[in-house]
Design an enzyme around this catalytic site. Structure first.
Site, mmCIF file in Angstrom:
data_model
loop_
_atom_site.group_PDB
_atom_site.id
_atom_site.type_symbol
_atom_site.label_atom_id
_atom_site.label_comp_id
_atom_site.label_asym_id
_atom_site.label_seq_id
_atom_site.Cartn_x
_atom_site.Cartn_y
_atom_site.Cartn_z
ATOM 1 N N ASP A 1 0.931 -1.606 -0.277
ATOM 2 C CA ASP A 1 -0.171 -0.026 -0.131
ATOM 3 C C ASP A 1 0.768 1.158 -0.011
ATOM 4 O OD1 ASP A 1 -2.152 1.576 0.162
ATOM 5 O OD2 ASP A 1 -2.848 1.269 2.008
ATOM 6 N N GLU B 1 2.356 6.482 -7.776
ATOM 7 C CA GLU B 1 1.796 6.014 -6.671
ATOM 8 C C GLU B 1 2.281 4.246 -6.819
ATOM 9 O OE1 GLU B 1 -0.457 3.481 -5.418
ATOM 10 O OE2 GLU B 1 -1.652 5.438 -4.626
ATOM 11 N N ASP C 1 -2.663 -2.881 -2.828
ATOM 12 C CA ASP C 1 -3.957 -2.020 -2.246
ATOM 13 C C ASP C 1 -3.550 -0.392 -3.337
ATOM 14 O OD1 ASP C 1 -6.132 -0.808 -1.258
ATOM 15 O OD2 ASP C 1 -5.687 -1.029 0.704
ATOM 16 N N HIS D 1 -0.899 -0.252 4.674
ATOM 17 C CA HIS D 1 -1.082 0.822 4.752
ATOM 18 C C HIS D 1 -0.550 1.477 6.495
ATOM 19 C CE1 HIS D 1 -4.241 4.129 5.488
ATOM 20 N NE2 HIS D 1 -4.370 3.738 6.106
#
Length: 889
Positions: free
Chosen positions: A669, A703, A735, A864
Site C-alpha cells: 500500500d 503511486e 492496494d 498501510h
C-alpha cells in the site's frame, strides 16, 4: 516463425508490414536506436494492389497529421479501415509487435529491474495483451445467500447504440461555437439526438449513412457557405471507453433534469440539507452515478453520497489565523492550512483545490478578458454575479487545472484566481474531527442504513420514469431503465476457526468477533517484557502507577512475564525534555518505551516516533493520559495496550488454519504525502502460519512503485532464513490501484517481482491481486440488512473482462457495509477462484490490532499502517532492526 512465411506477404499482409516498418523507423528516429531494416529481416515486400493500394494511400495521408505518435496511430487507422488480419497477415502482426518491443528493450539496453521504462514503451506493451473474451471467475464453496445490489440494469433497443462519425468542414472552421451551430442545424433537420465534442467527433444513436454524406449550410455571423461532410467511422462496442463516457454524459443530463447540482464528480440536492448550526455546518445529500459494462450487461450504479460545507469562508479562517499566529510564521501556517484544501464557490457551485496563495495579488488587480478588455476582480464579480467584495486587500488563491487542448495530445495548465471571501470550506478541520459531539451529529446524517439506501434507490427509479424529458433522452439513445435493482445469489463462506495460546481453538462465529475469548485466553506466542521504561509527567503519576499495576496483573492472562518497569518522571511535557530523557535513559537492553502524555501533540509524537524508530530502535507506545483516566474501562484498555506491545516485540496473538505450506503473501500500500513524496509499505509473512511478518518502507515519487526489487529481495531472504527454503507460491495483494492503472500495474510492477525471481533462479509462481476499497458497490441481504461476514459475489455485477469478485469480510452493525473489490491481474499459480477467495478471507482475520475481521487482508492493512507511520511521523527510513516486528501498530 518460418522464414518462408515472412518473406512473401501480399495484399493486406504487405500493407500491414509496410506500416509496421514505418512505425519502427519513426521510433528509431525518436529514441536514437539502430533497428534492423527490412532487408536485414529478410523481407523485400511486394507492391500492394486493389484494396491494399487504397489503404496504403490513406495511411500515407494520415501520417503527416500524426507525427508525434505515428506508429500507434497508423496501426489504429489500419485496424479501423480493414477487417482483422488472418493467416499470414495475423502471424506477421503478432511477430512484429513482439519483435519491436523486444528489440527496443534490448537495443536501448534498458534495465527494467532498476529504472522506470519510457512511458511510450510502457503504453506500447500494455496495448498488446487486451482481453477480448469475457472472463469467468466463479467459486463454489460456501452456502447460497439471496442478495440485492445498488445496480440497475440498462437495456438497449435492438438496432440502436453508439455510432461514431467524423465531421469535416470546408473551408476549415476554428471556432468551436460555429462548429456546434452547424452540426445542430443538421441534427435538427434529421430530428436526432447527438453528442458532439466541438471538434471532429460526432456520436449518434443510430446509423444514418453507410459511408459519407455532405451538407451545405450558411454561417449566421458572416453568411459564409460551409460544406459539412459526415463520414461514418464505426459502431462502438458496448464496453468501449468512449461509449461508457457517452452514457455517463446522458445521465449527467438526466441528473440536471431532476434538479441535482454537480459538485465535483457527484450530484447533490441543494434544496434539502441537514443543518448543524452550533458548528456552522451544512450536510447535503446526493448520489454517485456511474455507468459501466458488467458481466450481465450495461448497468447504472447508484449510491448515496453526502457533502459537508461549512458556513465559514476561507477568509474567516484567514483572519482567525492572522490573530492567533505569530507574524513571523503567519504565511507558513497559512500555507500548511490551505494548500490542498477543497473549497466551494456558491456563485457557480464549483469546487476547487487550492494549489498556491498569491500574496502579491488582491481583488483590485486586473485581468485580460476574452474581448481584450482589462477588468478588476472587484468589477468582474459585481457585474457577473452581483457580489460585492468587502476586503479589497485580501490575497488570492490559485487553482491549477490541466485540460486537454483541442487538436493536440498535450495538456495545458489553466489558472483560476479565487477570492477567499467567496470560498466556502468543504472539509472538516482536525479540531472538528476530534470533537466527539460534532462527529456524532455528522454520523447521524451520513451513516445511512441499508433500508434507507434501498428506499432512495427506488425513489430515484420512480423519478426518472415519471420525468417525461428524462424518458425522452433515454428513448432517443435506445436505453430503458429497469424497474428494480439487480437481484442475485451470493455465497457465504464458513466461519473460520481461531487458534489461541495453549492449543485453544474457537470459532469466529457469525459476527466474526473473538474479543471476549481473547480476553479470557493467553496469546498464541507471547513475549516476556523484562526491561521496559515508563515516561510520565507529575500530573500523570496516578494514572502511570495504576497502568503499571494492571500490566503486571494481566501478565498471567496474556501468558507472559511482565516485570516492573523503570519509572521516569519528567519535569515538564516540553518536546525537548522528551528528547533528552529518551537519549539518556533508553539503553540497548530496553525492550519497550511507554510514554504517557498529558495531551496528544503532533510535534511531540513525531519526535518520539522518529527517535524510537531510527536513532534508538526500540518498540514504543504513546498513550494519552485521558485514555487511562477512565477507571471503568481501565482493565480492557490496559489489556489491549499489553497485546499491542506484545506484537511490537515480535509476539503473535492468534492464527487461523492455513491448509498449505510454502506460500508467501505480500501486502503493498502507498501513503501519499506532500510535495509528491509518497511512501510504499511492503509487508510479507516469514513463516508458514502467518504469525510473523517482515515490513519495509520505500520512499517514492508516484503511486506505482519503482523499487519493489529491493524490498522483495530482502523479503525472500527473510523467508528463507525462517523456513529454510524459498517459497513455492507468491501471492501479491496490492492496494491503492485505480481502474486506469491496472494495465500499467500488471506490466510494470509485476515485472519487477518476476525479475527478482529470475535473478535468484527461483521457480516460484506468482498470483497478483489488486484490492479496491473505495468503491460504490453495495450489497444487501434479505429484509434490507447487511450481509454477514464471508459473503462473496463473483458474477452478474463483476467486470466483464476481468477476473474479479466482491467480498464482505467485516461485520457492520450500524450504517451500510462496504464490500471490497478484488481483481486478479495475473495468476501463473493457477489457483482456483475458491482458493483465492478463501485465502483472502482467512487473511482478513489476521490483523492483530482488532480481534475480528477487517475489510482487507491483513498484509495490506499492515502495509498501510507502516507507510502511514513513516510518511506522517517518522519521515525517514526506519531502522532495519525493527523490520521483523509490527512496530507501527
Amino acid at each position: 516463425m518460418d522464414k518462408e512465411i515472412i518473406a512473401t506477404p501480399r495484399g493486406r499482409g504487405s500493407v500491414l508490414l509496410a506500416a509496421l516498418q514505418r512505425k519502427r523507423q519513426e521510433m528509431n528516429e525518436n529514441i536514437g536506436i539502430k533497428l534492423p531494416s527490412s532487408e536485414e529481416v529478410g523481407n523485400k515486400g511486394s507492391v500492394p494492389r486493389g484494396r491494399g493500394a487504397l489503404i496504403l494511400a490513406a495511411l500515407k495521408e494520415r501520417k503527416s497529421k500524426t507525427q508525434e505518435n505515428v506508429g500507434s496511430q497508423i496501426i489504429g487507422s489500419f485496424e479501423e479501415q480493414c477487417p482483422k488480419p488472418r493467416g499470414r497477415a495475423a502471424l506477421l502482426e503478432k511477430y512484429f509487435r513482439g519483435k519491436e518491443v523486444g528489440a527496443l528493450l534490448n537495443e536501448a539496453k534498458i534495465d527494467t529491474s532498476r529504472t522506470r521504462p519510457d512511458e511510450t514503451l510502457v503504453q506500447e506493451i500494455t496495448k498488446i495483451n487486451i482481453k477480448d473474451e469475457p472472463a469467468v471467475f466463479k467459486g463454489e464453496s460456501g452456502k447460497m445467500i439471496d442478495l440485492c445490489t445498488n445496480y440497475i440494469k440498462l437495456d438497449i433497443t435492438e438496432g440502436k447504440g453508439v455510432f461514431e462519425y467524423e465531421v469535416k468542414f470546408n473551408p476549415t472552421i476554428d471556432a468551436k461555437n460555429h462548429k456546434i451551430e452547424l452540426v445542430n442545424k443538421i441534427m435538427g433537420d434529421l430530428k436526432l439526438a447527438k453528442v458532439f465534442d466541438g471538434g471532429h467527433c460526432l456520436y449518434l444513436p443510430q446509423k444514418i449513412i453507410t459511408s459519407q454524406r455532405s451538407y451545405k449550410l450558411i454561417l449566421s455571423h458572416n453568411n459564409e457557405e460551409v460544406t459539412i461532410t459526415l463520414i461514418f467511422k464505426k459502431q462502438k462496442r458496448l464496453g468501449d471507453k468512449d461509449c461508457i463516457h457517452l452514457y455517463n454524459v446522458i445521465f449527467k443530463r438526466i441528473m440536471h433534469l431532476l434538479l441535482y447540482t454537480r459538485l465535483g464528480k457527484n450530484y447533490y440536492d441543494m434544496t434539502h440539507r441537514y443543518l448543524i448550526p452550533q458548528h456552522k455546518l451544512e450536510v447535503y445529500p446526493g448520489f454517485v452515478v456511474s455507468i459501466d459494462e458488467h458481466e450481465n450487461g450495461l448497468m447504472l450504479g447508484l449510491d448515496i453520497q453526502h457533502k459537508m460545507i461549512q458556513n465559514q469562508t476561507a477568509y474567516d479562517l484567514l483572519v482567525e489565523k492572522k490573530i492567533t499566529s505569530d507574524s513571523r510564521n503567519f504565511k507558513e501556517n497559512v500555507y500548511k492550512m490551505f494548500l490542498g484544501m477543497c473549497v466551494l464557490t456558491r456563485y457557480n457551485y464549483k469546487t476547487y483545490i487550492i494549489h498556491d496563495i498569491l500574496w502579491d495579488m488582491t481583488p483590485k488587480d486586473t485581468f485580460q478578458t476574452s474581448d481584450g478588455r482589462s477588468l478588476s476582480f472587484i468589477d468582474y464579480y459585481k457585474n457577473q454575479y452581483k457580489l460585492e467584495i468587502k476586503d479589497h486587500d485580501q490575497p488570492l488563491f490559485l487553482n491549477r487545472k490541466s485540460v486537454k487542448v483541442p487538436g493536440s495530445l498535450q495538456k495545458e495548465d489553466r489558472m483560476v484566481c479565487l477570492i477567499p471571501e467567496l470560498c466556502y470550506l468543504t472539509a472538516l478541520s482536525d479540531s472538528m474531527r476530534s470533537d466527539f459531539s460534532l462527529m456524532k451529529e455528522v454520523a447521524q446524517c451520513t451513516k445511512v442504513s441499508p433500508q434507507q439506501r434501498l428506499l432512495a434507490l427506488k425513489n430515484y427509479i420512480d423519478n426518472v420514469k415519471n420525468c417525461a424529458k428524462a424518458q425522452e433522452i433515454l428513448e432517443q439513445w435506445g436505453l430503458s431503465l429497469a424497474s428494480d435493482n439487480i437481484q442475485l445469489v451470493g455465497r457465504e463462506l464458513d466461519a473460520e476457526m481461531i487458534v489461541l495460546g495453549k492449543g485453544k481453538t474457537i470459532s469466529a462465529g457469525f459476527n466474526a468477533d473473538w474479543n471476549r475469548e481473547l480476553s479470557n485466553n493467553s496469546a498464541l506466542m507471547p513475549v516476556d517484557i523484562l526491561e521496559w521504561i515508563v515516561f510520565y509527567t507529575a500530573q500523570d503519576a496516578v494514572n502511570a502507577n495504576e497502568f503499571v499495576r494492571n500490566m503486571e496483573r494481566l501478565s498471567k492472562t496474556i501468558g507472559c512475564r511482565i516485570n516492573a518497569p523503570r519509572m521516569e518522571k519528567l519535569p515538564n511535557d516540553q518536546t525537548h525534555t522528551y528528547v533528552n530523557y529518551v537519549k539518556n535513559k533508553i539503553t540497548n537492553s530496553t525492550q519497550v518505551a511507554v510514554f504517557i502524555c498529558p495531551t496528544m501533540r503532533l510535534d511531540r509524537y513525531c519526535v518520539i516516533k522518529k527517535l524510537c524508530c531510527t536513532e534508538l530502535p526500540v518498540a514504543s507506545q504513546v498513550i494519552n493520559s485521558r485514555t487511562l483516566s477512565r477507571s471503568d474501562k481501565l482493565n480492557s484498555i490496559t489489556l489491549k495496550i499489553a497485546l499491542q506491545i506484545n506484537c511490537k516485540l515480535g509476539g503473535s496473538l492468534w492464527t487461523v488454519r492455513f491448509p498449505f505450506r510454502g506460500w508467501m503473501v505480500c501486502g503493498i500500500d502507498v501513503y501519499h504525502g506532500t510535495q509528491n513524496q509518497s511512501v510504499c509499505g511492503f509487508v510479507c509473512n516469514v513463516n508458514e502460519h502467518f504469525t510473523r511478518w517482515f515490513s519495509s518502507a520505500i520512499f517514492q515519487s508516484k503511486e506505482l512503485g519503482d523499487f519493489y526489487q529491493i524490498a522483495f529481495t530482502r523479503a525472500l531472504e527473510e523467508y528463507k532464513s525462517h523456513c529454510a527454503a524459498y517459497p513455492s507460491k507468491i501471492i501479491i495483494i496490492r492496494d491503492g490501484v485505480g481502474d486506469g492503472q491496472l494495465d500499467y500495474c500488471k506490466q510494470y510492477e509485476l515485472r519487477q517481482f518476476e525479475n527478482v525471481l529470475k535473478s535468484f533462479d527461483i521457480e516460484a509462481t506468482i498470483c497478483f491481486i489488486v484490492v479496491q476499497k473505495r468503491i460504490n458497490t453495495r450489497l444487501f441481504a434479505e429484509n434490507a440488512k447487511n450481509p454477514p461476514p464471508g459473503t462473496i459475489v463473483d458474477h452478474t455485477i463483476t467486470r466483464k473482462y476481468l477476473y474479479d469478485f466482491f467480498m464482505v469480510a467485516q461485520n457492520v452493525r450500524h450504517a451500510t457495509v462496504n464490500p471490497t473489490h478484488y481483481i486478479v491481474l495475473h495468476n501463473s499459480s493457477q489457483l482456483k477462484p475458491d482458493h483465492i477467495q478463501k485465502l483472502c478471507y482467512k487473511l482478513c482475520h489476521m490483523y492483530y490490532n482488532w480481534p475480528g475481521t477487517i475489510k482487507v487482508p491483513a498484509p495490506c492493512q499492515y502495509a498501510h499502517k507502516c507507510a502511514a507511520m513513516v510518511g506522517q511521523f517518522v519521515k525517514t527510513q526506519p531502522s532495519s532492526e525493527l523490520a521483523n516486528k509490527l512496530w507501527y501498530l
